[in-house]
Every structure is written in C-alpha cells, then in structure tokens.
Scaffold this motif. Structure first.
Motif, mmCIF file in Angstrom:
data_model
loop_
_atom_site.group_PDB
_atom_site.id
_atom_site.type_symbol
_atom_site.label_atom_id
_atom_site.label_comp_id
_atom_site.label_asym_id
_atom_site.label_seq_id
_atom_site.Cartn_x
_atom_site.Cartn_y
_atom_site.Cartn_z
ATOM 1 N N PRO A 1 2.091 5.654 -5.462
ATOM 2 C CA PRO A 1 1.489 4.639 -6.778
ATOM 3 C C PRO A 1 2.648 4.893 -7.838
ATOM 4 O O PRO A 1 2.513 4.332 -9.117
ATOM 5 C CB PRO A 1 0.346 5.318 -6.735
ATOM 6 C CG PRO A 1 -0.229 5.147 -5.315
ATOM 7 C CD PRO A 1 0.753 6.191 -5.209
ATOM 8 N N SER B 1 -0.406 0.418 -4.271
ATOM 9 C CA SER B 1 -1.592 0.371 -4.278
ATOM 10 C C SER B 1 -2.251 1.852 -3.606
ATOM 11 O O SER B 1 -1.327 1.776 -2.820
ATOM 12 C CB SER B 1 -2.425 -0.454 -4.071
ATOM 13 O OG SER B 1 -2.257 -0.996 -2.325
ATOM 14 N N GLN C 1 1.393 -0.860 0.268
ATOM 15 C CA GLN C 1 0.463 -0.033 -0.316
ATOM 16 C C GLN C 1 1.160 1.202 -0.233
ATOM 17 O O GLN C 1 2.138 0.988 0.655
ATOM 18 C CB GLN C 1 -1.041 0.099 1.427
ATOM 19 C CG GLN C 1 -1.970 -0.894 1.203
ATOM 20 C CD GLN C 1 -3.386 -1.017 2.204
ATOM 21 O OE1 GLN C 1 -2.391 -0.663 3.562
ATOM 22 N NE2 GLN C 1 -4.123 -0.791 1.954
#
Length: 122
Positions: free
Chosen positions: A87, A121, A13
């Motif tokens: 990201p 992500s 993440q």
C-alpha cells in the motif's frame, strides 16, 4: 522538445505486480539517463529508479529488490516492473529524462511525463 508518455498504472492488491511503460518522442537523439519518480499524497516526489543509456541501474531503498527498471533504446521506451507491491507504493508515477541531483536528493529532471496512477489496496 521531448515528450514522455507513461502507461500501465492501475489498481492492484497488495502483493501483486504492475508494469509501467514510458515512451519518449521528439528530440531523443542524445544518450540520456531515464528515471521513474513517484509522488504519494501529501509527500514530495521521490526517485524510485534510474537507468543510464548503457543500462546501469540504481534504485531507491523503497524499490530495491522489488522493482526492476529497464529500457529499449531502439524503441525509446523505459519500463518499470513492480512486484510485491505494498500500500505504501501508492502514488502517481512519473517518467523523467535526465534526472538532476540537487545535493540531497534527485529533485529535478529535464523532462517529465504526465504521470500514471498506481493504487495498491491492502
């Protein structure tokens, strides 16, 4: 011949960390500079960081302050510690031996690994 094998990629993440490793084998007796490149979908491969045999490091603007390249010459291994991942860091990361400056960018290398995928992500 030199073989480079990367490991450590994966899914993380945003804000997380990943550590990549690259083990070199074969004719690695010369003192060589190692580097990490990455290639995002639809973009050219770009250098992220490089490290000389003696440990002098250089980083691209995208990795400066967040990524740390290091090496263990006794183990013929180079590492890339990536923190505060975004990201935009998503891509395939390649280990390279003897990166080559082509006038405007680091565009080639003596040897490449097969790459390891990093996906961040949001």
């Amino acid at each position: 011949q030199v073989q480079l094998v990367e490991s450590g990629g994966g899914l993380v993440q945003a804000g997380g960390s990943l550590s990549l490793s690259c083990a070199a084998s074969g004719r690695t007796s010369n003192r060589y500079t190692m580097a990490w490149f990455r290639q995002a979908p639809g973009k050219e491969r770009e250098l992220v960081a490089r490290i000389s045999w003696s440990g002098i490091t250089n980083y691209s603007d995208s990795g400066k302050g967040r990524f740390t390249i290091s090496r263990d010459n006794a183990k013929n291994t180079v590492y890339l510690q990536m923190n505060s991942l975004k990201p935009d860091d998503t891509g395939r990361y390649y280990c390279a031996l003897d990166p080559v400056w082509c006038g405007s960018n680091w565009c080639r290398a003596g040897y490449w690994g097969q790459g390891t995928q990093v996906t961040v992500s949001s």
